[in-house]
Design a protein around this motif. Sequence first.
Motif, PDB file in Angstrom:
ATOM      1  N   LYS A  55       0.786  -1.162   0.038  1.00 43.60           N
ATOM      2  CA  LYS A  55       0.108   0.121  -0.099  1.00 43.60           C
ATOM      3  C   LYS A  55       1.048   1.196  -0.039  1.00 43.60           C
ATOM      4  CE  LYS A  55      -4.038  -1.963   2.139  1.00 43.60           C
ATOM      5  NZ  LYS A  55      -5.221  -1.892   3.036  1.00 43.60           N
ATOM      6  N   SER A  56       1.831   1.126   0.683  1.00 46.17           N
ATOM      7  CA  SER A  56       2.571   2.482   1.020  1.00 46.17           C
ATOM      8  C   SER A  56       3.713   2.571  -0.581  1.00 46.17           C
ATOM      9  CB  SER A  56       3.760   2.421   2.055  1.00 46.17           C
ATOM     10  OG  SER A  56       3.172   2.219   3.115  1.00 46.17           O
ATOM     11  N   LEU A  57       4.041   1.329  -0.984  1.00 49.60           N
ATOM     12  CA  LEU A  57       4.852   1.386  -2.108  1.00 49.60           C
ATOM     13  C   LEU A  57       4.275   1.803  -3.541  1.00 49.60           C
ATOM     14  CD1 LEU A  57       7.977   1.025  -2.563  1.00 49.60           C
ATOM     15  CD2 LEU A  57       7.842  -1.404  -3.004  1.00 49.60           C
ATOM     16  N   ALA A  58       3.171   1.108  -3.576  1.00 46.78           N
ATOM     17  CA  ALA A  58       2.380   1.074  -4.875  1.00 46.78           C
ATOM     18  C   ALA A  58       2.406   2.661  -5.536  1.00 46.78           C
ATOM     19  CB  ALA A  58       0.861   0.360  -4.620  1.00 46.78           C
ATOM     20  N   PRO A  59       1.992   3.621  -4.832  1.00 46.73           N
ATOM     21  CA  PRO A  59       1.869   4.951  -5.302  1.00 46.73           C
ATOM     22  C   PRO A  59       3.240   5.621  -5.843  1.00 46.73           C
ATOM     23  CG  PRO A  59       1.347   5.149  -3.160  1.00 46.73           C
ATOM     24  CD  PRO A  59       1.471   3.807  -3.523  1.00 46.73           C
ATOM     25  N   ILE A  60       4.402   5.104  -5.094  1.00 44.00           N
ATOM     26  CA  ILE A  60       5.627   5.767  -5.435  1.00 44.00           C
ATOM     27  C   ILE A  60       6.234   4.799  -6.610  1.00 44.00           C
ATOM     28  CG2 ILE A  60       8.038   5.779  -4.604  1.00 44.00           C
ATOM     29  CD1 ILE A  60       6.610   5.398  -1.700  1.00 44.00           C
ATOM     30  N   ILE A  61       5.819   3.633  -6.978  1.00 45.42           N
ATOM     31  CA  ILE A  61       6.530   2.949  -8.123  1.00 45.42           C
ATOM     32  C   ILE A  61       5.499   3.029  -9.516  1.00 45.42           C
ATOM     33  CG2 ILE A  61       8.060   1.470  -6.366  1.00 45.42           C
ATOM     34  CD1 ILE A  61       6.482  -0.975  -7.234  1.00 45.42           C
ATOM     35  N   LYS A  62       4.380   3.467  -9.182  1.00 46.19           N
ATOM     36  CA  LYS A  62       3.217   3.051 -10.387  1.00 46.19           C
ATOM     37  C   LYS A  62       3.827   3.379 -11.530  1.00 46.19           C
ATOM     38  CE  LYS A  62       0.431   7.028  -9.448  1.00 46.19           C
ATOM     39  NZ  LYS A  62       0.642   7.837 -10.669  1.00 46.19           N
ATOM     40  N   ASP A  63       4.713   4.671 -11.590  1.00 42.13           N
ATOM     41  CA  ASP A  63       5.086   5.150 -12.876  1.00 42.13           C
ATOM     42  C   ASP A  63       6.369   4.768 -13.372  1.00 42.13           C
ATOM     43  OD1 ASP A  63       2.530   6.456 -13.735  1.00 42.13           O
ATOM     44  OD2 ASP A  63       3.192   8.197 -12.209  1.00 42.13           O
ATOM     45  N   GLY A  85       4.765  -8.291  -7.234  1.00 47.46           N
ATOM     46  CA  GLY A  85       3.296  -8.408  -7.049  1.00 47.46           C
ATOM     47  C   GLY A  85       2.718  -6.782  -7.448  1.00 47.46           C
ATOM     48  N   LEU A  86       3.438  -5.987  -7.512  1.00 45.89           N
ATOM     49  CA  LEU A  86       2.695  -4.546  -8.192  1.00 45.89           C
ATOM     50  C   LEU A  86       2.857  -4.382  -9.512  1.00 45.89           C
ATOM     51  CD1 LEU A  86       3.892  -2.127  -4.991  1.00 45.89           C
ATOM     52  CD2 LEU A  86       1.791  -2.922  -5.561  1.00 45.89           C
ATOM     53  N   GLY A  87       3.693  -5.227 -10.310  1.00 41.24           N
ATOM     54  CA  GLY A  87       3.850  -5.269 -11.827  1.00 41.24           C
ATOM     55  C   GLY A  87       5.074  -4.574 -12.249  1.00 41.24           C
ATOM     56  N   LYS A  88       5.958  -4.508 -11.406  1.00 40.41           N
ATOM     57  CA  LYS A  88       7.228  -3.797 -11.963  1.00 40.41           C
ATOM     58  C   LYS A  88       8.208  -4.492 -12.312  1.00 40.41           C
ATOM     59  CE  LYS A  88       5.050  -0.094 -12.313  1.00 40.41           C
ATOM     60  NZ  LYS A  88       5.183   0.978 -13.526  1.00 40.41           N
ATOM     61  N   ASN A  89       9.264  -4.262 -13.242  1.00 33.58           N
ATOM     62  CA  ASN A  89      10.341  -4.961 -13.511  1.00 33.58           C
ATOM     63  C   ASN A  89      11.533  -4.407 -12.441  1.00 33.58           C
ATOM     64  OD1 ASN A  89       9.330  -6.079 -15.962  1.00 33.58           O
ATOM     65  ND2 ASN A  89       9.729  -4.129 -17.068  1.00 33.58           N
TER      66      ASN A  89
END
Length: 373
Positions: A55-63, A85-89
């Motif tokens: 929850k904390s990390l998702a908005p930081i790495i979304k872009d 899990g947040l879909g990032k390389n």
Amino acid sequence: MKAVVLGAGLVGSVIARDMAKDFDTTVVDLDEQALNKFNGIRGMSTARASVIDPKSLAPIIKDADVVCGAVPGSIGYRMLKTVIGLGKNVCDISFMPEDFRKLESDAKDSGVTVIPDMGLAPGMSNLLVGRAAHLLDTVESVVIYVGGLPERPRPPFNYKIVFSLEDTLDEYLRPARYVKDGNIEEIEALRGIEEIDFAQTGKLEAFYTDGLRSLIYNIKARNMAEKTLRYPGYANIMDAFRSIGLLSDEHRKFTAKLLFPVWKMEPEKGDRDITVMKIRVSGKKGYDKVTYEWYLFDKFDEDKWIHSMARTTAFPCAVVARLIANCRFTKTGVLAPEMIASDDDVFQYVIDQLAYRRVNFEEKVVIEKGYFK
């Protein structure tokens, strides 16, 4: 393009500054004091957050086009699982005790590329061994020698710590895996001591530690081992510590507390570190015996005031992270560094980019014609 670096420690900070040269870079850590050192640097921003809280990390790495992991090994696996899990390389140097291959299905389900252990050793050691294995028909022997050392050793230990002291002590408790006659075997760490003479350092001792990691499973070699380099006498001292229980779970924190004032590397007081690596891979190519050798000697960067071990660990991660961000890898899943070594362009790009950053691997190839006739 955008990059996010998780961890603002000794290595993470070097990765972040390197990425900021051509990426909008965000550094994430819970330690506000560690984040403050990036204030005012162009192209860089910071975020105080837990790297294992989705929850904390998702908005930081979304872009983010790529995420770089540089956290303590104790949370490295959970961090990777969170980012996947947040879909990032992600390109990672966290030396986790868990088997990162277990994240393969998660990475494929998320459609992401994960390159773990992309530091020096593991990291470049894997890439170079993988390259030699790709060029050979069969691999007979692999040996990796690597160590971070003080440039000016002081008795009795002749050693200074750059990374986590407790992690270093832990390394001497884990059995060291190696390959002998095609079989995986184990030996106590600190055993198998041999002396090797290097031009820049003189004699060093080498002993078994558990550093092969994914190479054991991905490289088919008749014999393969990794040994840690230290100044002579060190292994016997640490073995004595182990034999009287000073490295046990019960006493290790106490031992680390006693050693830290002696082992702490303090550049402001004149301490400097060096990094030494030698890799030798021998095998068969047609009827010829071919031996590939790579040698690295690196020193503390006086101009930028960066530890050698931080440079040599951080830059491989930053270089490969750029390849990920630019979609150079079409395969999803968990790719250990040795698995990307067969691509000529990728391999040469990594070597060239490290040389540009003054991390130079000297290569030597010896061919014994008709050896196997």
